[in-house]
Scaffold this active site. Sequence first.
Site, PDB file in Angstrom:
ATOM      1  N   TYR A  85      -3.443  -1.640 -13.537  1.00  0.00           N
ATOM      2  CA  TYR A  85      -2.397  -2.362 -14.284  1.00  0.00           C
ATOM      3  C   TYR A  85      -2.023  -3.659 -13.540  1.00  0.00           C
ATOM      4  O   TYR A  85      -1.892  -4.726 -14.172  1.00  0.00           O
ATOM      5  CB  TYR A  85      -1.194  -1.435 -14.420  1.00  0.00           C
ATOM      6  CG  TYR A  85      -0.042  -1.971 -15.240  1.00  0.00           C
ATOM      7  CD1 TYR A  85      -0.104  -1.999 -16.632  1.00  0.00           C
ATOM      8  CD2 TYR A  85       1.125  -2.414 -14.628  1.00  0.00           C
ATOM      9  CE1 TYR A  85       0.965  -2.467 -17.386  1.00  0.00           C
ATOM     10  CE2 TYR A  85       2.200  -2.876 -15.362  1.00  0.00           C
ATOM     11  CZ  TYR A  85       2.112  -2.900 -16.748  1.00  0.00           C
ATOM     12  OH  TYR A  85       3.181  -3.360 -17.494  1.00  0.00           O
ATOM     13  N   LYS A 107      -2.266  -7.524 -14.928  1.00  0.00           N
ATOM     14  CA  LYS A 107      -1.080  -8.376 -15.078  1.00  0.00           C
ATOM     15  C   LYS A 107      -1.141  -9.597 -14.163  1.00  0.00           C
ATOM     16  O   LYS A 107      -0.585 -10.655 -14.489  1.00  0.00           O
ATOM     17  CB  LYS A 107       0.189  -7.556 -14.819  1.00  0.00           C
ATOM     18  CG  LYS A 107       0.427  -6.454 -15.855  1.00  0.00           C
ATOM     19  CD  LYS A 107       0.582  -7.012 -17.258  1.00  0.00           C
ATOM     20  CE  LYS A 107       0.925  -5.973 -18.303  1.00  0.00           C
ATOM     21  NZ  LYS A 107       1.066  -6.541 -19.643  1.00  0.00           N
TER      22      LYS A 107
HETATM   23  P1  NAP Z   1       5.075   0.447 -25.268  1.00  0.00           P
HETATM   24  O1  NAP Z   1       6.460   0.889 -25.621  1.00  0.00           O
HETATM   25  O2  NAP Z   1       4.118   1.453 -24.705  1.00  0.00           O
HETATM   26  O3  NAP Z   1       4.415  -0.243 -26.577  1.00  0.00           O
HETATM   27  C1  NAP Z   1       3.105  -0.733 -26.486  1.00  0.00           C
HETATM   28  C2  NAP Z   1       2.785  -1.558 -27.716  1.00  0.00           C
HETATM   29  O4  NAP Z   1       1.463  -2.075 -27.550  1.00  0.00           O
HETATM   30  C3  NAP Z   1       2.784  -0.748 -29.010  1.00  0.00           C
HETATM   31  O5  NAP Z   1       3.251  -1.562 -30.040  1.00  0.00           O
HETATM   32  C4  NAP Z   1       1.304  -0.427 -29.205  1.00  0.00           C
HETATM   33  O6  NAP Z   1       0.941  -0.256 -30.586  1.00  0.00           O
HETATM   34  C5  NAP Z   1       0.672  -1.706 -28.680  1.00  0.00           C
HETATM   35  N1  NAP Z   1      -0.715  -1.533 -28.257  1.00  0.00           N
HETATM   36  C6  NAP Z   1      -1.212  -0.743 -27.266  1.00  0.00           C
HETATM   37  N2  NAP Z   1      -2.544  -0.875 -27.188  1.00  0.00           N
HETATM   38  C7  NAP Z   1      -2.900  -1.757 -28.160  1.00  0.00           C
HETATM   39  C8  NAP Z   1      -4.142  -2.289 -28.595  1.00  0.00           C
HETATM   40  N3  NAP Z   1      -5.310  -1.952 -28.011  1.00  0.00           N
HETATM   41  N4  NAP Z   1      -4.139  -3.174 -29.631  1.00  0.00           N
HETATM   42  C9  NAP Z   1      -2.975  -3.534 -30.242  1.00  0.00           C
HETATM   43  N5  NAP Z   1      -1.770  -3.056 -29.863  1.00  0.00           N
HETATM   44  C10 NAP Z   1      -1.738  -2.173 -28.841  1.00  0.00           C
HETATM   45  O7  NAP Z   1       5.110  -0.753 -24.208  1.00  0.00           O
HETATM   46  P2  NAP Z   1       6.341  -1.685 -23.739  1.00  0.00           P
HETATM   47  O8  NAP Z   1       7.041  -1.000 -22.631  1.00  0.00           O
HETATM   48  O9  NAP Z   1       7.085  -2.162 -24.905  1.00  0.00           O
HETATM   49  O10 NAP Z   1       5.528  -2.889 -23.066  1.00  0.00           O
HETATM   50  C11 NAP Z   1       5.226  -4.109 -23.759  1.00  0.00           C
HETATM   51  C12 NAP Z   1       4.547  -5.059 -22.776  1.00  0.00           C
HETATM   52  O11 NAP Z   1       5.431  -5.319 -21.682  1.00  0.00           O
HETATM   53  C13 NAP Z   1       3.261  -4.506 -22.172  1.00  0.00           C
HETATM   54  O12 NAP Z   1       2.320  -5.550 -22.005  1.00  0.00           O
HETATM   55  C14 NAP Z   1       3.710  -3.988 -20.825  1.00  0.00           C
HETATM   56  O13 NAP Z   1       2.665  -3.951 -19.892  1.00  0.00           O
HETATM   57  C15 NAP Z   1       4.773  -5.016 -20.461  1.00  0.00           C
HETATM   58  N6  NAP Z   1       5.732  -4.527 -19.475  1.00  0.00           N
HETATM   59  C16 NAP Z   1       6.544  -3.464 -19.743  1.00  0.00           C
HETATM   60  C17 NAP Z   1       7.437  -3.033 -18.763  1.00  0.00           C
HETATM   61  C18 NAP Z   1       8.367  -1.865 -18.976  1.00  0.00           C
HETATM   62  O14 NAP Z   1       9.092  -1.526 -18.026  1.00  0.00           O
HETATM   63  N7  NAP Z   1       8.417  -1.268 -20.154  1.00  0.00           N
HETATM   64  C19 NAP Z   1       7.482  -3.687 -17.522  1.00  0.00           C
HETATM   65  C20 NAP Z   1       6.636  -4.758 -17.295  1.00  0.00           C
HETATM   66  C21 NAP Z   1       5.767  -5.187 -18.271  1.00  0.00           C
HETATM   67  P3  NAP Z   1       1.046   1.211 -31.337  1.00  0.00           P
HETATM   68  O15 NAP Z   1       2.535   1.461 -31.519  1.00  0.00           O
HETATM   69  O16 NAP Z   1       0.327   0.983 -32.610  1.00  0.00           O
HETATM   70  O17 NAP Z   1       0.424   2.198 -30.419  1.00  0.00           O
END
Ligand code: NAP
Length: 247
Positions: free
Chosen positions: A155, A159
């Site tokens: 990861y 990133k």
């Molecule tokens: P999440 O709740 O797990 O949601 C992931 C989203 O990505 C969902 O809408 C999922 O679609 C979509 N997705 C996954 N694989 C995909 C693919 N191959 N093609 C198209 N869509 C795909 O994640 P989140 O926490 O909101 O994170 C959003 C972003 O922020 C990510 O890039 C993550 O790495 C980054 N981030 C998050 C955090 C945190 O603490 N949460 C921290 C740092 C960075 P489906 O619903 O259809 O599965």
Amino acid sequence: MTMTGKTALVTGGSRGIGKAICLELARRGANVVVNYAGNADGAEAVAAACRAMGVQSMTVQANVADSAACSDMVKQVVAQFERLDILVCNAGITRDNLALMIKDEDFDAVLDTNLKGAFYCMKAAYRPMMKQKYGRIVALSSVVGLRGNAGQANYAASKAGLIGMSKSFAKELAGRNVTINLVAPGFIETDMTDALPESAHAALNASVPMGHPGTPVDVANAVCFFAEASSGYITGQVLCVDGGMAV
Ligand code: NAP
């Protein structure tokens, strides 16, 4: 309504941070295309909530790890709205494990979705944005991409790679009024972090100077700052939304 008449595409807009970004873009007046991988109901609910705010909104299923699917998705957006003003590369996954234990397929899956997925989408948006001499691209990196994290070598690589890649796009497109910036969240409450054990939550909270996780809306506000027309002289930057984690 600073984004009225603009068209935005958000990858992974069906839940979590992507959902909050879609809703904030719509609140500012943008038409929103909600991309998702498998959660059609979630994506449709987000699009309906956007339409309820008076903008146009539709969903597009596409696996961002598939280059042709990303190209088709952007073509579909441009065919429907005649332009693509804002691209948010938000879709992301984790396959956490100690580096020693990460399987090759789990390394590849994370790089394919988080890094190559963003590349395919940015590449697909390149020509339409260059031609229209306008674009705002925002990618979701992570504090982990800046600092590394035990158990997340795959990861962190994705990133960190996203930062170098986005800065390269930023240099290529700067002369065309297309900006590319990144938001690096810390610990945000979503499905992604819900999957972590309780002990990890306590450890994460302890690592946040503010002492608590952030919300998807905290991140959406930062993404929309970069996505605004008024941020046009800012490119290639990384903004941490992390309660002081990376300080
Ligand atoms: P999440 O709740 O797990 O949601 C992931 C989203 O990505 C969902 O809408 C999922 O679609 C979509 N997705 C996954 N694989 C995909 C693919 N191959 N093609 C198209 N869509 C795909 O994640 P989140 O926490 O909101 O994170 C959003 C972003 O922020 C990510 O890039 C993550 O790495 C980054 N981030 C998050 C955090 C945190 O603490 N949460 C921290 C740092 C960075 P489906 O619903 O259809 O599965």
